[in-house]
Motif scaffolding. Structure first.
Motif: not given
Length: 493
Positions: A192, A339-340, A353-354, A357, A392, A394
């Protein structure tokens, strides 16, 4: 059956009723096969029967009549094949693929064009549609059997000492769930690597205690919230190993089997559910909440997701303005940051995806600050609990990657680490309360409100559990043990 198929193929007759029936059969059975875990109300069944069987009969019946009139009679030989493929495509687009308007128009043009080309092969089209329906029926039967044999009786039972507990303190209770909000000890490092200090400072200034090393016990919204409000482990007993779909979870989350609500209602509480998503409402079970901000008419009969036109904060403010300031319980859920992405095909990759998010996380922080400010204006001495349902994910490319392979320590923390931040009323002593995981959250809170040792004597293991596909099958594992160590231990059947 084979002989009947031969008779249809060799006949020179038209079969308008059979055409209408065949085109709707596969969409109907495929939809149920994909959604049997959450479709069961009479409203949904009647809607699907009308959409897949009655409406095609009406359309084809009317079109057959219209083809008797000039100049439409010149198109009569194309009528059934065009409608068969067009309506078949339309039903798939509505029920399965959820096409937008542009996609639907394109699909209808293509399928209609094929209907003109393949009009001599209408009977083969009917047979093909029936064979597809047969395949869906064969996949539906085991899923339907699983659904019909599942209930919560095996894992949900609580003792009378817990169900009949009397609260010594009865503050207003606000449980706010930002979906997928990861815990404070994970968000600022690793995958993250996000500076969330501004929001954490806001919570500190508003007298929240931010808990570290808190996690969910399950990886999905339904499985996690079922254990949260049931205050028990289900160990995926209601989850189909083949589909990983969980059955009867909403009965425990928002329905009549919600143990938390039973205790509160026994102590004179009214309860209020706020959401902008149909996820808990789609199956139309009777709600145990006194009030829900989403009208039943706003919940789709065939597709769940975010409900247009619903503003949680606005609805929440309107309800607060009308309520007495005693004995109220609120569950407020919003699907951010989430979440992703769920499936690999839609993934933007780990870094993409990070970013997605974290963008949603910033929106969640704004929403939470607005909500908390309104709660403080309504009742400064309320019990306010911010708790997410899971992490999440991630660091993964997509959420379901978590069930495809064993996670590393850091990946497991990303999946299960969960926000917990609590603002206590003055009559509660937070020093005597300890929190590790969501399954024991309410037992610990109720102990603080009752001083009843029965809640602490009945604590569940703080372990976290995950399904895993391996060797052509699915097994359930203890992914994180009660001490927070990542170690895959297979659960016994």
């Amino acid at each position: 059956m084979i002989q009947h198929i031969k008779n249809v193929l060799s006949s020179t007759a038209q079969f308008p009723k059979l055409t209408a029936f065949a085109l709707g059969l596969y969409p109907f059975l495929h939809y149920y096969s994909s959604n049997v875990y959450m479709v069961g109300s009479w409203e949904q069944v009647l809607f699907l029967v009308f959409l897949c069987f009655i409406l095609p009969q009406i359309i084809i019946g009317l079109s057959t009549l219209l083809m008797r009139f000039r100049p439409l009679s010149a198109l009569e030989k194309y009528n059934l094949s065009v409608l068969s493929l067009s309506l078949f495509t339309a039903l798939l687009g509505v029920l399965i693929f959820h096409f937008n308007k542009k996609e639907m128009l394109t699909a209808l043009i293509v399928s209609g064009g094929l209907g003109f080309v393949l009009y001599k092969h209408l009977k083969k089209i009917i047979v093909l549609q029936c064979l597809l329906a047969l395949i869906s029926l064969l996949t539906l039967i085991p899923k339907l059997h699983f659904a019909m044999t599942q209930n919560n009786a095996g894992w949900l039972q609580s003792s009378d000492a817990i169900l009949n507990a009397k609260l010594k303190h009865k503050p207003n209770i606000f449980v706010i769930q930002p979906d997928g909000y990861v815990g404070k000890d994970v968000i600022n490092k690793g995958f993250y690597n996000y500076d969330n200090s501004a929001f954490e400072s806001f919570l500190d200034k508003n007298n929240f205690i931010n808990y570290s090393n808190f996690r969910s016990n399950y990886y999905s919204t339904l499985t996690s919230n079922a254990s949260l409000f049931g205050m028990k482990h289900h160990y995926y007993s209601n989850t189909n190993k083949r589909t990983l779909k969980t059955h009867n979870a909403t009965d425990v989350i928002v329905g009549e089997q919600n143990t938390v609500l039973k205790i509160l209602q026994n102590n004179g509480y009214n309860s209020y559910l706020f959401t902008d998503n149909s996820y808990f409402l789609f199956d139309r079970i009777p709600l145990a909440y006194t009030y829900c901000n989403v009208p039943k008419a706003s919940v789709s009969l065939y597709k769940n997701g975010v409900i247009k036109g619903i503003d949680i904060v606005s609805d929440f403010k309107q309800v607060l303005d009308t309520l007495p300031k005693k004995h109220n319980f609120f569950f407020i859920e919003k699907t951010i940051p989430g979440h992703v992405i769920y499936k690999q095909s839609a993934s933007r990759g780990v870094e993409g995806e990070r970013k997605r998010y974290l963008d949603k996380l910033e929106q969640a922080n704004v929403w939470l600050e607005d909500l908390i400010t309104r709660i403080n204006a309504y009742d400064e001495n309320a019990l306010v609990i911010l708790v997410a349902d899971h992490g999440g994910f991630v660091g993964l490319e997509y959420t379901m990657e978590a069930v495809k392979r064993r996670l590393t320590n850091q990946e497991a923390q990303s999946a299960f680490s969960t926000l917990l931040s609590i603002k206590y009323p003055k009559e509660m002593d937070p020093e005597q309360l300890s929190f590790k995981s969501t399954v024991n959250l309410f037992k610990t809170v109720f102990y603080g409100l009752t001083d009843n040792q029965a809640f602490l004597d009945d604590l569940e293991p703080d372990s976290s559990y995950l399904p895993l596909h391996e060797d052509g099958s699915t097994h359930y594992y203890e992914c994180i043990d009660t001490n927070g160590n990542v170690s895959y231990q297979k659960l016994s059947n």
